[in-house]
Write a protein that holds these residues in place. Sequence first.
Motif, mmCIF file in Angstrom:
data_model
loop_
_atom_site.group_PDB
_atom_site.id
_atom_site.type_symbol
_atom_site.label_atom_id
_atom_site.label_comp_id
_atom_site.label_asym_id
_atom_site.label_seq_id
_atom_site.Cartn_x
_atom_site.Cartn_y
_atom_site.Cartn_z
ATOM 1 N N SER A 113 0.836 -1.213 0.000
ATOM 2 C CA SER A 113 0.000 0.000 0.000
ATOM 3 C C SER A 113 0.868 1.259 0.000
ATOM 4 C CB SER A 113 -0.991 -0.017 1.166
ATOM 5 O OG SER A 113 -0.331 0.015 2.400
ATOM 6 N N ILE A 114 1.958 1.242 0.736
ATOM 7 C CA ILE A 114 2.855 2.404 0.756
ATOM 8 C C ILE A 114 3.496 2.605 -0.618
ATOM 9 C CG2 ILE A 114 5.039 3.271 1.706
ATOM 10 C CD1 ILE A 114 4.166 1.941 4.391
ATOM 11 N N LEU A 115 3.958 1.523 -1.223
ATOM 12 C CA LEU A 115 4.586 1.632 -2.545
ATOM 13 C C LEU A 115 3.597 2.093 -3.606
ATOM 14 C CD1 LEU A 115 6.949 -1.485 -2.505
ATOM 15 C CD2 LEU A 115 7.575 0.937 -2.259
ATOM 16 N N LEU A 116 2.351 1.641 -3.516
ATOM 17 C CA LEU A 116 1.328 2.109 -4.460
ATOM 18 C C LEU A 116 1.139 3.620 -4.349
ATOM 19 C CD1 LEU A 116 -1.466 -0.609 -4.257
ATOM 20 C CD2 LEU A 116 -0.243 0.110 -6.317
ATOM 21 N N ILE A 117 1.055 4.103 -3.121
ATOM 22 C CA ILE A 117 0.872 5.541 -2.926
ATOM 23 C C ILE A 117 2.070 6.301 -3.477
ATOM 24 C CG2 ILE A 117 0.671 7.385 -1.206
ATOM 25 C CD1 ILE A 117 -0.893 5.318 0.544
ATOM 26 N N LEU A 118 3.260 5.842 -3.156
ATOM 27 C CA LEU A 118 4.466 6.530 -3.643
ATOM 28 C C LEU A 118 4.545 6.494 -5.165
ATOM 29 C CD1 LEU A 118 7.094 5.324 -1.005
ATOM 30 C CD2 LEU A 118 6.004 7.584 -1.173
ATOM 31 N N LYS A 138 -5.735 14.814 -0.991
ATOM 32 C CA LYS A 138 -4.864 13.739 -1.451
ATOM 33 C C LYS A 138 -4.110 13.067 -0.295
ATOM 34 C CE LYS A 138 -0.788 14.264 -4.158
ATOM 35 N NZ LYS A 138 -0.169 14.724 -5.409
ATOM 36 N N VAL A 139 -3.726 13.839 0.670
ATOM 37 C CA VAL A 139 -2.937 13.302 1.782
ATOM 38 C C VAL A 139 -3.708 12.277 2.614
ATOM 39 C CG1 VAL A 139 -3.491 15.088 3.500
ATOM 40 C CG2 VAL A 139 -1.239 13.996 3.514
ATOM 41 N N THR A 140 -5.052 12.301 2.514
ATOM 42 C CA THR A 140 -5.851 11.349 3.301
ATOM 43 C C THR A 140 -5.652 9.904 2.851
ATOM 44 O OG1 THR A 140 -7.803 11.671 1.899
ATOM 45 C CG2 THR A 140 -7.634 13.042 3.888
ATOM 46 N N ILE A 141 -5.032 9.701 1.699
ATOM 47 C CA ILE A 141 -4.782 8.330 1.246
ATOM 48 C C ILE A 141 -3.809 7.613 2.192
ATOM 49 C CG2 ILE A 141 -2.815 8.730 -0.309
ATOM 50 C CD1 ILE A 141 -4.453 6.825 -2.288
ATOM 51 N N TRP A 142 -3.072 8.371 2.987
ATOM 52 C CA TRP A 142 -2.132 7.776 3.943
ATOM 53 C C TRP A 142 -2.827 7.219 5.187
ATOM 54 C CZ3 TRP A 142 2.536 6.467 2.558
ATOM 55 C CH2 TRP A 142 3.135 7.131 1.492
ATOM 56 N N ILE A 174 -6.963 4.736 -5.507
ATOM 57 C CA ILE A 174 -6.103 5.235 -6.590
ATOM 58 C C ILE A 174 -6.777 5.034 -7.943
ATOM 59 C CG2 ILE A 174 -3.921 4.832 -7.808
ATOM 60 C CD1 ILE A 174 -2.681 4.252 -4.993
ATOM 61 N N LEU A 175 -7.317 3.833 -8.177
ATOM 62 C CA LEU A 175 -7.972 3.557 -9.463
ATOM 63 C C LEU A 175 -9.117 4.518 -9.730
ATOM 64 C CD1 LEU A 175 -8.047 -0.356 -9.504
ATOM 65 C CD2 LEU A 175 -6.647 1.152 -10.942
ATOM 66 N N VAL A 176 -9.953 4.752 -8.727
ATOM 67 C CA VAL A 176 -11.093 5.651 -8.904
ATOM 68 C C VAL A 176 -10.613 7.094 -9.055
ATOM 69 C CG1 VAL A 176 -13.192 6.558 -7.830
ATOM 70 C CG2 VAL A 176 -12.732 4.093 -7.777
ATOM 71 N N TRP A 202 1.737 8.987 -6.428
ATOM 72 C CA TRP A 202 1.576 10.257 -5.715
ATOM 73 C C TRP A 202 1.577 11.462 -6.656
ATOM 74 C CZ3 TRP A 202 -0.283 11.512 -1.239
ATOM 75 C CH2 TRP A 202 -0.110 12.819 -0.771
ATOM 76 N N GLU A 203 2.513 11.510 -7.557
ATOM 77 C CA GLU A 203 2.648 12.683 -8.441
ATOM 78 C C GLU A 203 1.470 12.852 -9.401
ATOM 79 O OE1 GLU A 203 4.883 15.107 -8.146
ATOM 80 O OE2 GLU A 203 5.699 14.008 -6.427
ATOM 81 N N VAL A 204 0.811 11.754 -9.751
ATOM 82 C CA VAL A 204 -0.288 11.858 -10.715
ATOM 83 C C VAL A 204 -1.670 11.844 -10.056
ATOM 84 C CG1 VAL A 204 1.038 10.913 -12.637
ATOM 85 C CG2 VAL A 204 -0.281 9.365 -11.163
ATOM 86 N N LEU A 205 -1.717 11.622 -8.743
ATOM 87 C CA LEU A 205 -3.009 11.658 -8.058
ATOM 88 C C LEU A 205 -3.563 13.080 -8.066
ATOM 89 C CD1 LEU A 205 -2.551 9.391 -4.894
ATOM 90 C CD2 LEU A 205 -4.074 8.991 -6.839
ATOM 91 N N PRO A 206 -4.859 13.210 -8.264
ATOM 92 C CA PRO A 206 -5.461 14.551 -8.182
ATOM 93 C C PRO A 206 -5.452 15.043 -6.733
ATOM 94 C CG PRO A 206 -7.158 12.886 -8.511
ATOM 95 C CD PRO A 206 -5.837 12.174 -8.600
#
Length: 170
Positions: free
Chosen positions: A34-39, A65-69, A133-135, A42-46
């Motif tokens: 999950s951490i690697l997915l976020i990293l 965006k930070v709430t994904i953590w 992330i997908l959504v 991260w740059e392309v997440l809205p």
Amino acid sequence: MTGNSPNQRPIIFLGFSPALVVVELAGAIAILVSILLILQFWEVLPDRIPIHFGLGGMADTWGDKVTIWIMPTVAVIIFAVLTAVSRYPHTLKYPVPITSENARRQYLVGRGLLVWLKAEVCWLFAFVVRQQILVALGNAQRFSMELLLGIIVLILGTVGVYLVKAYSAR
């Protein structure tokens, strides 16, 4: 016979079977995933991401965006707490009375439950992060409620297996 109070139960050191070590590692790997997915994304997440999904799987609440953590953070906390608790199996609640004769069997079954649930919950949270992330990126229209239901059935099945084993190990 010893009492059912945790402070009256025998304290027994339990080693880890190779199978439980693998399950422990699986839980840790889920957190890492999950951490690697976020990293990775991260740059392309809205700036706004879905943080809650309704019963149909559609996002109904959005947050920064930070709430994904939140999910990996909660997974780390759950992992740490359940790891600590599993080191003291005499303090757990059991569905059967603990005696000096069945203590070792019950403790092994109880700790096994904690280790399996820990891994399953960590993978559930990794799945939620993936779906967020997908959504958020528009690669999925909704949260996969079918997969979520499957994971919940797996967790409930684990508890069911534990209860059968606990009663069998009386």
